[in-house]
Design a protein around this motif. Sequence first.
Motif, short mmCIF file in Angstrom:
data_model
loop_
_atom_site.label_atom_id
_atom_site.label_comp_id
_atom_site.label_asym_id
_atom_site.label_seq_id
_atom_site.Cartn_x
_atom_site.Cartn_y
_atom_site.Cartn_z
N PRO A 37 1.02 3.02 -3.62
CA PRO A 37 0.95 1.58 -3.88
C PRO A 37 1.09 0.73 -2.61
O PRO A 37 0.43 -0.30 -2.47
N LEU A 38 1.96 1.16 -1.70
CA LEU A 38 2.10 0.41 -0.45
C LEU A 38 0.78 0.40 0.32
O LEU A 38 0.34 -0.65 0.80
N MET A 39 0.16 1.57 0.45
CA MET A 39 -1.10 1.64 1.20
C MET A 39 -2.19 0.81 0.52
O MET A 39 -2.96 0.12 1.20
N TYR A 40 -2.27 0.86 -0.79
CA TYR A 40 -3.27 0.06 -1.49
C TYR A 40 -3.06 -1.42 -1.20
O TYR A 40 -4.00 -2.14 -0.87
N ARG A 41 -1.83 -1.88 -1.30
CA ARG A 41 -1.55 -3.29 -1.05
C ARG A 41 -1.80 -3.65 0.41
O ARG A 41 -2.33 -4.72 0.71
N ILE A 42 -1.41 -2.79 1.33
CA ILE A 42 -1.65 -3.05 2.76
C ILE A 42 -3.15 -3.23 3.02
O ILE A 42 -3.56 -4.15 3.72
N LEU A 43 -3.95 -2.35 2.45
CA LEU A 43 -5.38 -2.37 2.73
C LEU A 43 -6.16 -3.40 1.93
O LEU A 43 -7.11 -3.98 2.43
N PHE A 44 -5.78 -3.63 0.68
CA PHE A 44 -6.63 -4.43 -0.20
C PHE A 44 -6.00 -5.71 -0.74
O PHE A 44 -6.73 -6.61 -1.17
N ARG A 45 -4.68 -5.79 -0.81
CA ARG A 45 -4.03 -6.98 -1.39
C ARG A 45 -2.77 -7.32 -0.59
O ARG A 45 -1.66 -7.32 -1.13
N PRO A 46 -2.94 -7.64 0.69
CA PRO A 46 -1.76 -7.85 1.54
C PRO A 46 -1.03 -9.16 1.33
O PRO A 46 0.12 -9.28 1.74
N ASP A 47 -1.66 -10.14 0.68
CA ASP A 47 -0.99 -11.43 0.51
C ASP A 47 0.31 -11.28 -0.28
O ASP A 47 0.34 -10.66 -1.34
N GLY A 48 1.37 -11.83 0.28
CA GLY A 48 2.65 -11.79 -0.39
C GLY A 48 3.36 -10.45 -0.31
O GLY A 48 4.41 -10.27 -0.93
N PRO A 92 20.30 14.19 -7.15
CA PRO A 92 19.01 14.56 -7.73
C PRO A 92 17.91 13.81 -6.98
O PRO A 92 18.05 12.63 -6.67
N ALA A 93 16.83 14.53 -6.68
CA ALA A 93 15.75 13.93 -5.90
C ALA A 93 14.40 14.26 -6.53
O ALA A 93 14.19 15.37 -7.00
N PRO A 94 13.50 13.30 -6.53
CA PRO A 94 12.15 13.58 -7.04
C PRO A 94 11.41 14.47 -6.04
O PRO A 94 11.90 14.72 -4.93
N GLY A 95 10.22 14.91 -6.39
CA GLY A 95 9.41 15.69 -5.48
C GLY A 95 8.67 14.80 -4.49
O GLY A 95 8.51 13.60 -4.71
N VAL A 96 8.22 15.40 -3.41
CA VAL A 96 7.49 14.67 -2.38
C VAL A 96 6.27 13.97 -2.97
O VAL A 96 6.04 12.78 -2.71
N GLU A 97 5.50 14.68 -3.79
CA GLU A 97 4.27 14.08 -4.34
C GLU A 97 4.58 12.91 -5.27
O GLU A 97 3.81 11.95 -5.33
N THR A 98 5.70 12.97 -5.95
CA THR A 98 6.11 11.85 -6.80
C THR A 98 6.38 10.61 -5.95
O THR A 98 5.97 9.50 -6.29
N VAL A 99 7.07 10.80 -4.82
CA VAL A 99 7.33 9.67 -3.92
C VAL A 99 6.02 9.15 -3.33
O VAL A 99 5.81 7.93 -3.25
N VAL A 100 5.14 10.04 -2.96
CA VAL A 100 3.84 9.62 -2.43
C VAL A 100 3.10 8.79 -3.48
O VAL A 100 2.58 7.71 -3.19
#
Length: 180
Positions: free
Chosen positions: A153-164, A139-147
């Motif tokens: 969340p990864l992009m947000y942290r990379i751009l705005f909260r990269p510490d840790g 069973p696999a989620p949809g592409v948009e769910t993974v995005v």
Amino acid sequence: MVRPGGRSARVQAAVHSAVRELASEVGRDALTVPMVAQRAGVTPSTIYRRWGDLQVLLSDVAVERLRPDTEPPDHGGLASDLTAWAEQFLDEMSSPAGRAYIRDALLGDPDGGNAGQCSAYAAEQIDVILRRASGRGEPAPGVETVVDQVVAPLMYRILFRPDGLGTAYAHRLVAGLLGR
């Protein structure tokens, strides 16, 4: 429209190559259109006519550099495939070069087309992983769910909260997505 192998494609390749070479030699902030034009063997007016200004050119180069070269590797299961992909995505995007490419892709693109293209690259990679999982009967989620639950969340942290920020975070996102 750019014809593969036509003059336009050759000019684009030469200019993109010049940008990459010069950025590594003199630094991105020292680049100028005349410098790039000279290295690429074109006139500055060619660059201005095609890209408008240096920031749009840098954005175009960034989008090309952010495009994956290959399909994601098959590790035999959805969890391992998504985890490996998320680790690689985090590693590439959070590197100094990755952050610079993200910045350039966004700054030279006021209408959002380049950001959309970068998002499409990630979605295409995820789609490959999810189709493989479905083919194995998982069973696999949809592409948009993974995005929404991993990439955003990864992009947000990379751009705005990269510490840790590290692979443990990527693992938690994938585990949360898959209910583990």
